[in-house]
Design an enzyme around this catalytic site. Structure first.
Site, mmCIF file in Angstrom:
data_model
loop_
_atom_site.group_PDB
_atom_site.id
_atom_site.type_symbol
_atom_site.label_atom_id
_atom_site.label_comp_id
_atom_site.label_asym_id
_atom_site.label_seq_id
_atom_site.Cartn_x
_atom_site.Cartn_y
_atom_site.Cartn_z
ATOM 1 N N CYS A 95 0.700 -1.453 -0.164
ATOM 2 C CA CYS A 95 -0.099 0.241 0.130
ATOM 3 C C CYS A 95 0.954 1.005 0.571
ATOM 4 O O CYS A 95 1.807 1.221 0.687
ATOM 5 C CB CYS A 95 -0.786 -0.251 0.739
ATOM 6 S SG CYS A 95 -1.360 1.576 2.292
ATOM 7 N N GLU A 96 0.586 2.140 -1.318
ATOM 8 C CA GLU A 96 1.599 3.417 -0.914
ATOM 9 C C GLU A 96 0.758 4.345 0.078
ATOM 10 O O GLU A 96 2.069 5.261 0.014
ATOM 11 C CB GLU A 96 1.179 4.378 -2.208
ATOM 12 C CG GLU A 96 -0.129 4.445 -2.399
ATOM 13 C CD GLU A 96 -0.368 5.490 -4.253
ATOM 14 O OE1 GLU A 96 0.938 4.723 -4.575
ATOM 15 O OE2 GLU A 96 -0.967 6.324 -3.696
ATOM 16 N N HIS A 97 0.430 4.185 0.794
ATOM 17 C CA HIS A 97 -0.017 5.019 1.916
ATOM 18 C C HIS A 97 1.005 4.485 3.724
ATOM 19 O O HIS A 97 0.798 5.679 3.786
ATOM 20 C CB HIS A 97 -1.327 5.165 2.268
ATOM 21 C CG HIS A 97 -2.046 5.468 1.370
ATOM 22 N ND1 HIS A 97 -3.053 5.395 0.916
ATOM 23 C CD2 HIS A 97 -2.091 6.493 0.206
ATOM 24 C CE1 HIS A 97 -3.867 5.930 -0.180
ATOM 25 N NE2 HIS A 97 -2.811 6.514 -0.769
ATOM 26 N N HIS A 98 0.978 3.524 3.856
ATOM 27 C CA HIS A 98 1.496 2.713 4.608
ATOM 28 C C HIS A 98 2.748 2.133 4.505
ATOM 29 O O HIS A 98 3.646 1.727 5.417
ATOM 30 C CB HIS A 98 0.933 2.128 5.573
ATOM 31 C CG HIS A 98 -0.745 2.926 6.203
ATOM 32 N ND1 HIS A 98 -2.015 3.127 5.195
ATOM 33 C CD2 HIS A 98 -0.947 3.503 7.217
ATOM 34 C CE1 HIS A 98 -2.980 3.738 5.605
ATOM 35 N NE2 HIS A 98 -2.421 4.572 7.022
ATOM 36 N N GLN A 136 -4.594 -0.051 -4.508
ATOM 37 C CA GLN A 136 -5.872 -1.457 -4.808
ATOM 38 C C GLN A 136 -6.488 -1.287 -6.506
ATOM 39 O O GLN A 136 -7.043 -1.835 -7.151
ATOM 40 C CB GLN A 136 -6.675 -2.632 -4.825
ATOM 41 C CG GLN A 136 -7.212 -3.149 -4.650
ATOM 42 C CD GLN A 136 -8.008 -4.411 -3.382
ATOM 43 O OE1 GLN A 136 -7.718 -3.938 -2.594
ATOM 44 N NE2 GLN A 136 -9.021 -5.048 -4.218
ATOM 45 N N HIS A 164 -5.654 -5.550 3.234
ATOM 46 C CA HIS A 164 -4.986 -4.562 3.487
ATOM 47 C C HIS A 164 -4.219 -4.283 5.196
ATOM 48 O O HIS A 164 -4.532 -4.842 6.079
ATOM 49 C CB HIS A 164 -4.669 -3.324 3.600
ATOM 50 C CG HIS A 164 -5.639 -3.099 1.745
ATOM 51 N ND1 HIS A 164 -5.169 -1.969 0.316
ATOM 52 C CD2 HIS A 164 -6.503 -3.897 0.950
ATOM 53 C CE1 HIS A 164 -5.912 -2.854 -0.485
ATOM 54 N NE2 HIS A 164 -7.018 -3.008 -0.023
ATOM 55 N N CYS A 166 -1.926 -2.432 6.254
ATOM 56 C CA CYS A 166 -2.863 -1.171 7.082
ATOM 57 C C CYS A 166 -4.397 -1.810 6.961
ATOM 58 O O CYS A 166 -5.095 -0.394 8.532
ATOM 59 C CB CYS A 166 -2.944 0.437 5.846
ATOM 60 S SG CYS A 166 -3.380 0.011 4.171
#
Ligand SMILES: [Zn+2]
Length: 203
Positions: A95-98, A136, A164, A166
């Site tokens: 995941c590009e956020h976490h 995703q 996920h 996260c």
């Protein structure tokens, strides 16, 4: 959401100012100190090297061009014009956020128009886009858009179901929750019977 035919090229994805391996290892030491531990203690001495090696594997997708992978197609199909479906492709992304894992499976189908591609190539496309920092929704769209743009079939369908970390190991701690995304192009979008056939085949 990306425009229907946008394809991320590796040269565009890689920053020109890519840091050196030593700089990357130093960054890992900084994060270890930030977490509250001592990067010079014995158990952690080799960790920056191992983390950077892991990153080479997790993010290997930036150095491969999905368009090149799909270019080799076969036209001798004896008129085969039914759906081609690759089901339950193992999906490992981040995941590009976490920067934590997204784990699940992908189902990829297309309806050929004269040309087909080796089935291993479909799994490769999933892998090349998954081995990048992702969300995703974007991952699903990139896989479908690239197959549509390069192979030019009558339609493409991609469904991804994934958990996920996260969501499961931090934040709301919601184990067992999976996210389902889909992208339908061409006849999979316009013809309800074909879409139904696809959805019943993937369960
Ligand atoms: Zn996340």
């Amino acid at each position: 959401m990306n425009a229907p035919c946008s394809v991320v090229r590796p040269d565009a994805a890689l920053s020109p100012a890519r840091p050196s391996r030593l700089e990357a290892e130093d960054a890992v030491r900084t994060l270890i100190r930030w977490a509250g531990d001592d990067p010079s203690r014995e158990g952690l001495l080799g960790t920056p090297d191992r983390v950077v090696r892991s990153y080479e594997e997790f993010y290997s997708g930036y150095s491969h061009d999905p368009v090149e992978i799909l270019k080799r197609t076969f036209e001798e199909t004896d008129g085969y014009d039914e759906m081609v479906l690759l089901r339950d492709i193992r999906l490992e992304s981040h995941c590009e956020h976490h920067i934590v894992p997204i784990l699940g499976k992908a189902h990829v189908a297309y309806l050929p128009d004269k040309r087909v591609v080796g089935i291993s190539k479909l799994a490769r496309i999933v892998e090349v886009y998954a081995k990048r920092l992702q969300i995703q929704e974007k991952l699903t769209a990139q896989i479908a858009n690239t197959i549509q743009a390069v192979l030019q079939p009558k339609g493409v369908a991609v469904v991804i179901e994934a958990a996920h970390q996260c969501m499961t190991t931090r934040g709301v701690h919601n184990p067992g929750v999976t996210m389902v995304t889909s992208r339908m192009l061409g006849v999979f979008r316009s013809d309800p019977a074909i879409r139904r056939e696809f959805l019943s085949l993937v369960g």
